[in-house]
Scaffold this motif. Structure first.
Motif, PDB file in Angstrom:
ATOM      1  N   PRO A  41       0.806  -1.227   0.000  1.00 41.29           N
ATOM      2  CA  PRO A  41       0.000   0.000   0.000  1.00 41.29           C
ATOM      3  C   PRO A  41       0.838   1.275   0.000  1.00 41.29           C
ATOM      4  O   PRO A  41       0.498   2.249  -0.677  1.00 41.29           O
ATOM      5  N   LEU A  42       1.943   1.301   0.749  1.00 42.72           N
ATOM      6  CA  LEU A  42       2.791   2.492   0.780  1.00 42.72           C
ATOM      7  C   LEU A  42       3.378   2.792  -0.593  1.00 42.72           C
ATOM      8  O   LEU A  42       3.452   3.958  -1.010  1.00 42.72           O
ATOM      9  N   VAL A 116      -9.137  -4.522  -3.049  1.00 44.71           N
ATOM     10  CA  VAL A 116     -10.235  -5.225  -2.389  1.00 44.71           C
ATOM     11  C   VAL A 116      -9.695  -6.358  -1.522  1.00 44.71           C
ATOM     12  O   VAL A 116     -10.153  -6.580  -0.394  1.00 44.71           O
ATOM     13  N   PHE A 117      -8.717  -7.106  -2.043  1.00 40.97           N
ATOM     14  CA  PHE A 117      -8.078  -8.169  -1.266  1.00 40.97           C
ATOM     15  C   PHE A 117      -7.542  -7.617   0.050  1.00 40.97           C
ATOM     16  O   PHE A 117      -7.736  -8.202   1.119  1.00 40.97           O
ATOM     17  N   TYR A 118      -6.856  -6.498  -0.031  1.00 48.06           N
ATOM     18  CA  TYR A 118      -6.256  -5.901   1.161  1.00 48.06           C
ATOM     19  C   TYR A 118      -7.311  -5.469   2.164  1.00 48.06           C
ATOM     20  O   TYR A 118      -7.187  -5.723   3.367  1.00 48.06           O
ATOM     21  N   LEU A 278      -5.448  -2.893  10.932  1.00 44.61           N
ATOM     22  CA  LEU A 278      -6.723  -2.196  10.759  1.00 44.61           C
ATOM     23  C   LEU A 278      -6.531  -0.811  10.139  1.00 44.61           C
ATOM     24  O   LEU A 278      -7.328  -0.385   9.296  1.00 44.61           O
ATOM     25  N   ALA A 279      -5.492  -0.102  10.558  1.00 44.01           N
ATOM     26  CA  ALA A 279      -5.236   1.236  10.023  1.00 44.01           C
ATOM     27  C   ALA A 279      -4.978   1.197   8.525  1.00 44.01           C
ATOM     28  O   ALA A 279      -5.492   2.032   7.766  1.00 44.01           O
ATOM     29  N   VAL A 280      -4.210   0.208   8.082  1.00 46.88           N
ATOM     30  CA  VAL A 280      -3.946   0.071   6.645  1.00 46.88           C
ATOM     31  C   VAL A 280      -5.234  -0.261   5.896  1.00 46.88           C
ATOM     32  O   VAL A 280      -5.503   0.280   4.817  1.00 46.88           O
ATOM     33  N   ALA A 285      -9.626   1.274   2.202  1.00 45.76           N
ATOM     34  CA  ALA A 285     -11.076   1.337   1.980  1.00 45.76           C
ATOM     35  C   ALA A 285     -11.503   2.764   1.637  1.00 45.76           C
ATOM     36  O   ALA A 285     -12.341   2.977   0.743  1.00 45.76           O
ATOM     37  N   TRP A 286     -10.929   3.747   2.324  1.00 49.13           N
ATOM     38  CA  TRP A 286     -11.245   5.141   2.035  1.00 49.13           C
ATOM     39  C   TRP A 286     -10.791   5.504   0.617  1.00 49.13           C
ATOM     40  O   TRP A 286     -11.476   6.246  -0.089  1.00 49.13           O
ATOM     41  N   GLY A 287      -9.668   4.955   0.192  1.00 44.70           N
ATOM     42  CA  GLY A 287      -9.190   5.220  -1.163  1.00 44.70           C
ATOM     43  C   GLY A 287     -10.124   4.663  -2.233  1.00 44.70           C
ATOM     44  O   GLY A 287     -10.246   5.234  -3.316  1.00 44.70           O
TER      45      GLY A 287
END
Length: 302
Positions: A41-42, A116-118, A278-280, A285-287
């Motif tokens: 993600p980063l 979506v997987f993430y 959870l933070a990731v 999800a917001w993205g």
């Protein structure tokens, strides 16, 4: 200092990438995870294409995990027999996962599927880890003793063997299946799978937390090495320049993480990892839900 990435076809700040590797390496040694769940993600956040982020993260995860594994090996926290069984299942799962990732890339849905997987996997795993850790802390404060794990139907399966370092006598089938699932996730998400493997080893197999971290890294090293080779051959998405920059920071960070992790209680370690997971998941999800700044963009065909 800008560095050009030939496979990603873009320039990045070398110090920023090394810093990302340092943070992920620290997590690798601290929690017994490869850090790919955070790395991919980063990299996507700084503009690296999803296909390159997934394939290269597996490569970097291997480097960070080797450093963390060495640190835990010296402390005698690695169950080689259990790690070998998990690795055997992981190699099969990663081979299937690479072909699945190749198919997803061919139909042009890598970004959506990876995101979506993430969100789904990290959201479920992180929530369960935080909830269990909170219960463990409350039990400790109330001085209520509880068995490390409960006996499920899988403990009655055949092909039992003794894992002395983990103090277990169970069938090899559950570790093989867990390893298979981790290998599949490693190929599709570009992760070492430790964020799933660690709680699975603790809650399903009943392995002591002190042994889990080193054994998890043992499996992660071999599975991510296999995924890196298969991704390079199958999809040509591994950017070696990006991987080397990430490893430069990750190897150093893993040593500090291993030293820090020995000072934390098992439930505290699991709780911190769960919050991070959870933070990731929330950020990804917001993205997916927020309105993009540009509705249409042009980029390299990856």
């Amino acid at each position: 200092m800008l560095v050009y990435l030939p496979i990603a076809e873009m320039s990045v700040d070398a110090l920023l990438v090394v810093g990302i590797g340092l943070v992920v390496g620290l997590l690798s040694g601290l929690f017994g995870v490869g850090g790919g769940f955070l790395m991919t993600p980063l990299l996507m956040f700084i503009g690296v294409p999803s296909a390159v982020a997934v394939a290269t993260s597996a490569n970097q995860t291997m480097g960070a995990s080797v450093s963390g594994l060495i640190a835990h090996w010296r402390r005698g926290n690695v169950d080689i027999k259990m790690g070998s069984v998990l690795t055997a299942g992981g190699l099969v799962g990663s081979a299937i996962g690479v072909q699945l990732f190749r198919l997803i890339r061919q139909i042009g849905q890598v970004d959506l599927v990876v995101a979506v997987f993430y969100v789904v996997v990290l959201g479920i795993v992180g929530g369960l880890m935080v909830a269990e850790s909170a219960r463990a802390v409350l039990r400790r404060r109330k001085q209520v003793r509880r068995r490390l794990h409960e006996h499920f139907w899988m403990h009655g399966l055949p092909l039992k063997t003794r894992f002395r370092q983990s103090r277990l006598y169970i069938s090899v089938i559950p570790p093989l299946l867990i390893g298979f699932g981790i290998g599949l996730l490693s190929a599709v998400m570009g992760v070492g799978g430790g964020f799933v493997l660690v709680p699975a080893m603790i809650y399903l197999l009943g392995i002591p937390t002190g042994v889990v971290i080193g054994t998890s890294l043992f499996q992660v090293v071999f599975v991510t090495a296999a995924v890196t080779v298969m991704q390079a051959v199958s999809t040509q998405s591994v950017d070696i320049i990006l991987a080397l920059l990430l490893m430069a920071g990750a190897v150093a960070g893993a040593q500090f993480g291993a030293a820090l992790g020995s000072r934390l209680r098992g439930e505290e370690t699991r709780g911190l990892l769960g919050l991070l997971v959870l933070a990731v998941a929330v950020e990804l999800a917001w993205g997916l839900l927020r309105r993009p700044e540009q509705l249409y963009t042009l980029g390299p065909a990856l």
